[in-house]
Design an enzyme around this catalytic site. Structure first.
Site, PDB file in Angstrom:
ATOM      1  N   ASP A  83       4.457   2.195  19.133  1.00 38.81           N
ATOM      2  CA  ASP A  83       3.621   3.318  18.700  1.00 38.81           C
ATOM      3  C   ASP A  83       3.596   3.368  17.164  1.00 38.81           C
ATOM      4  O   ASP A  83       4.527   3.858  16.531  1.00 38.81           O
ATOM      5  CB  ASP A  83       4.233   4.606  19.293  1.00 38.81           C
ATOM      6  CG  ASP A  83       3.471   5.859  18.897  1.00 38.81           C
ATOM      7  OD1 ASP A  83       2.613   5.795  18.000  1.00 38.81           O
ATOM      8  OD2 ASP A  83       3.762   6.912  19.494  1.00 38.81           O
ATOM      9  N   LYS A 130       1.604   2.063   1.498  1.00 34.90           N
ATOM     10  CA  LYS A 130       0.575   1.501   2.395  1.00 34.90           C
ATOM     11  C   LYS A 130       0.763  -0.014   2.490  1.00 34.90           C
ATOM     12  O   LYS A 130       0.626  -0.617   3.557  1.00 34.90           O
ATOM     13  CB  LYS A 130      -0.815   1.859   1.870  1.00 34.90           C
ATOM     14  CG  LYS A 130      -1.961   1.544   2.809  1.00 34.90           C
ATOM     15  CD  LYS A 130      -2.515   0.145   2.694  1.00 34.90           C
ATOM     16  CE  LYS A 130      -3.712  -0.073   3.620  1.00 34.90           C
ATOM     17  NZ  LYS A 130      -4.235  -1.438   3.550  1.00 34.90           N
ATOM     18  N   HIS A 144      -7.071 -12.840  -2.462  1.00 37.82           N
ATOM     19  CA  HIS A 144      -8.019 -12.379  -1.445  1.00 37.82           C
ATOM     20  C   HIS A 144      -9.223 -13.304  -1.398  1.00 37.82           C
ATOM     21  O   HIS A 144      -9.678 -13.687  -0.329  1.00 37.82           O
ATOM     22  CB  HIS A 144      -8.546 -10.975  -1.808  1.00 37.82           C
ATOM     23  CG  HIS A 144      -7.743  -9.869  -1.219  1.00 37.82           C
ATOM     24  ND1 HIS A 144      -7.455  -9.793   0.110  1.00 37.82           N
ATOM     25  CD2 HIS A 144      -7.185  -8.778  -1.776  1.00 37.82           C
ATOM     26  CE1 HIS A 144      -6.745  -8.712   0.345  1.00 37.82           C
ATOM     27  NE2 HIS A 144      -6.561  -8.080  -0.784  1.00 37.82           N
TER      28      HIS A 144
HETATM   29  C1  MEV Z   1      -3.673  -3.313   0.176  1.00 38.00           C
HETATM   30  O1  MEV Z   1      -3.868  -3.249   1.577  1.00 38.00           O
HETATM   31  C2  MEV Z   1      -2.223  -3.061  -0.163  1.00 38.00           C
HETATM   32  C3  MEV Z   1      -1.900  -2.996  -1.660  1.00 38.00           C
HETATM   33  O2  MEV Z   1      -2.777  -2.037  -2.281  1.00 38.00           O
HETATM   34  C4  MEV Z   1      -0.467  -2.545  -1.790  1.00 38.00           C
HETATM   35  C5  MEV Z   1      -0.040  -2.190  -3.202  1.00 38.00           C
HETATM   36  O3  MEV Z   1      -0.876  -1.833  -4.020  1.00 38.00           O
HETATM   37  O4  MEV Z   1       1.184  -2.251  -3.442  1.00 38.00           O
HETATM   38  C6  MEV Z   1      -2.148  -4.305  -2.348  1.00 38.00           C
END
Ligand code: MEV
Length: 437
Positions: free
Chosen positions: A283, A267, A389
């Protein structure tokens, strides 16, 4: 276009200054600049020609990731994404990789796979034989559908036939049409060709054709990126470079063997990839489907990337010189057709990137995915992701409270010191700072 450069300190500029700088650095036309900078993107009227029941358009923040060098060339990376830290993470990781010479990336020929499902066959192997024997006839019919792409050097390349002995409805054949989509993503040309050849395939095989559709597991169109990061560049704060490098390999190792971690790991990679895919009008569902199915190709879902330490003399006991990462995944993106040409913002984003082919775009996107992965793993293997963050969040809150210029950093500092990042707190701090003589 002037050679894009690192743009160090870009994030410290105000929105208007960033736009101004990009305008000076690039040869974007007024129309393109307006498309990119949110003044005049996709209009509801244009959108009305794209999908059904249109009532408006939907916005996303567009940021520029800096520091990217891929195959010796500098790129400004447009990223459309709502999540904080992604653009900053990519830019930061690209700077680390720059210390090691930048990304190397390459991509396969733009070969897509289209599938035709053939049912009601008595003898699967005999039908397979006949379809393969008619390869040239099938390819010729497929290529007659789009002379333009054939003239550009693309078109149908091969026919493959897979025998499925067992399925919930019994045996079947799957005919694969391998199609060179050149600079297009390929869905339209491939689906058109499949629908045209299906009756011929039915006649030759003696079966009944049902599905005629592109496969998003575009594993003949893989993009690969490699990054080398000097271990010394990974040292920060109290964290030793070797500890961070080893931590990144340890963190990756869990993703290599555990689907629960691999999902999050991938992700993070897709945070970077999707943002560029969206910004360039491609896409992203197709890219997501391709990435995750490729990640599960062994039967167990796993990491799309790989991280290793490059130790002197290959000794596991000596400290490493560098951390080496690679990423490989299907990358069916185009620079012609679809939203890449209709959406003014996507057109402008492609212009800003300056890529000349779909393959070059795929290589840059793979590099961004690897950078994003590095940024996440570096943070996870050291201070964790929340402090970064919070810093970014505090910045946004400070700006929302009305801070400008150098005041932004001072409000951020005070918010972080209070450990409460809220707009009312930011407004209070701003007032205090302004009231100071
Ligand atoms: C958050 O959008 C993405 C992470 O969770 C990816 C990861 O854990 O490697 C920080």
């Amino acid at each position: 276009m002037q050679e894009p450069y690192r743009l160090s300190g870009f994030y410290k500029l105000g929105l208007r200054e960033r736009v101004q700088l990009l305008r000076e650095m690039t040869d974007l036309t007024d129309e393109q600049a307006q498309g990119l900078f949110g003044v005049a993107g996709l209009s509801p009227n244009q959108a009305d020609h794209m999908i059904e029941n249109v009532v408006g358009v939907f916005g996303l923040p567009l940021g520029i990731a800096t520091n990217f060098m891929v195959n010796g060339r500098d790129y400004l990376i447009p990223m459309a994404i709502e999540e904080p830290s992604v653009v900053a993470g990519a830019s930061f990781a690209a700077r680390l990789v720059r210390d090691g010479g930048g990304f190397r990336a390459f991509c396969d020929e733009p070969l897509m796979i289209g599938q035709i499902q053939v049912l009601d066959l008595n003898d699967l192997w005999a039908a397979r034989f006949e379809v393969l024997a008619a390869r040239d006839q099938i390819l010729a019919l497929a290529n007659a559908q789009d002379p333009i792409i054939v003239n550009l050097g693309g078109g149908a390349r091969d026919v493959e036939v897979r025998v499925i002995e067992q399925s919930p409805v019994g045996p079947m054949l799957v005919v694969h049409l391998i199609y060179d989509a050149r600079d297009a993503m390929g869905a339209n040309v491939v689906n058109t060709a499949l629908e045209a050849i299906a009756p011929l395939v039915a006649k030759i095989s003696g079966g009944r054709t049902l599905l005629r559709i592109l496969s998003n597991l575009a594993d003949r169109r893989l993009a690969r990126a490699k990054a080398i990061v000097p271990v010394v560049s990974l040292a920060h704060g109290d964290f030793d470079g070797n500890v961070v490098a080893r931590g990144i390999v340890e963190a990756w190792s869990l993703a290599a063997v555990d689907p629960y971690r691999a999902a999050t790991h991938n992700k993070g990679i897709m945070n970077g990839i999707d943002a560029v895919v969206i910004a360039t009008g491609n896409d992203w569902r197709a890219i997501e489907a391709g990435a995750h199915s490729y990640a599960a190709r062994s039967g167990q879902y796993s990491s799309l990337s790989n991280w290793q330490l490059d130790s002197p003399n290959n000794s596991p006991h000596s400290d490493a010189n560098s951390l080496v990462g690679t990423l490989e995944l299907p990358m069916a993106v185009g620079i012609v057709g679809g939203a890449t040409r209709v959406n003014p913002s996507a057109k402008a984003a492609l212009r800003l990137l300056g890529v000349q082919s779909a393959r070059e775009l795929a290589e840059v996107i793979a590099a961004v995915g690897l950078a994003q992965n590095l940024a996440a793993l570096r943070a996870l293997a050291s201070e964790g992701i929340q402090s970064g963050h919070m810093k970014l969040h505090a910045r946004q809150v400070a700006i929302a409270a009305g801070a400008e210029g150098e005041m932004v950093d001072r409000v951020v500092e005070a918010l972080l010191a209070r450990k409460v990042v809220r707009i009312d707190q930011a407004e209070e701090i701003l007032k205090e700072l302004r009231d100071q003589p």
